[in-house]
Design a protein around this motif. Sequence first.
Motif, PDB file in Angstrom:
ATOM      1  N   TYR A  87      -0.867  -4.737   4.090  1.00 47.07           N
ATOM      2  CA  TYR A  87      -0.823  -4.665   2.627  1.00 47.07           C
ATOM      3  C   TYR A  87      -2.164  -5.003   1.979  1.00 47.07           C
ATOM      4  N   ASN A  90      -5.145  -2.650   1.401  1.00 42.75           N
ATOM      5  CA  ASN A  90      -5.117  -1.850   0.180  1.00 42.75           C
ATOM      6  C   ASN A  90      -5.540  -0.396   0.397  1.00 42.75           C
ATOM      7  N   ARG A  94      -0.378   1.374   0.575  1.00 42.75           N
ATOM      8  CA  ARG A  94      -0.030   0.014   0.156  1.00 42.75           C
ATOM      9  C   ARG A  94       1.410  -0.081  -0.354  1.00 42.75           C
ATOM     10  N   SER A 177      -1.187  -5.376  -8.018  1.00 43.50           N
ATOM     11  CA  SER A 177      -2.047  -4.804  -6.974  1.00 43.50           C
ATOM     12  C   SER A 177      -2.512  -3.402  -7.326  1.00 43.50           C
ATOM     13  N   TYR A 182      -8.524   1.121  -4.415  1.00 50.42           N
ATOM     14  CA  TYR A 182      -8.213   1.324  -3.006  1.00 50.42           C
ATOM     15  C   TYR A 182      -9.412   0.940  -2.137  1.00 50.42           C
TER      16      TYR A 182
END
Length: 266
Positions: A87, A90, A94, A177, A182
């Motif tokens: 996770y 990223n 994700r 998030s 990314y």
Amino acid sequence: MIDEKYQKLVSILREMESVVVAFSGGVDSTFLLKVAVDTLGKEHVLAVTADSETYPSTELKEAQVLAERIGANHRVIETSELAIPGYTENDRNRCYFCKSSLFDHLIPVMEREGYHNVVYGVIADDMNEFRPGMKAAKEKGIRGPLQEANLFKDEIRELSREFDLPTWNKPSFACLSSRIAYGEKITIEKLTKVERAEEYLKSLQIRQVRVRTHQDIARIEVEPSDMKIVLENHEAITKELNVIGYKYITLDLVGYKSGSMNKVLS
């Protein structure tokens, strides 16, 4: 047409008999929870909200108030997205890791307490967007009644207003998030920066805001009608976001767009 879709949603839920609802307190999951309780009865519905680092405390409190207003059984569980393997790196998947972990928490609740299905708030609009979490749902047999009924966001807002749900005009929300570019590692420090920055901007009466984070750069997205507020308060905003930890503060002239980070994906 919208009435036919609503009746289809009711029919889908009746066929399910009992459900655990992945409940965030957003527009879609709130409407889904309301219809589920109205259709199946309180005793056959359980709303579960995951409290994690990526979920602002203000959203958790609002979810608790909404569940009480609807009259739903509600439970808050503790989760940690940052502990999920893959996770924090990223990458483009994700959301797959996040949803997969969430469903892994909800399925045992369903099985242990005798519910028949786990459902979540995916909608018809999502079918045309990049949503890795949908793959996780499909793999684990999680259903999306709103999408199955072909309900779109505007229709859900309209029906929510008819049902007097306060979320009918609530701004869209996604986990913190989603604000981090990314490839940038997700950390609790970055999530905290995003939350503090967005809460400050909302205090200026900005309705919809994203603080997209690119290393030390804050790329502020607001609706075009609210850009004037940002410009009028640019000195105060710059000062506050500098204190929070951003070195450079920018305003995206395109304006707010859901999933704008996905532009870098081919």
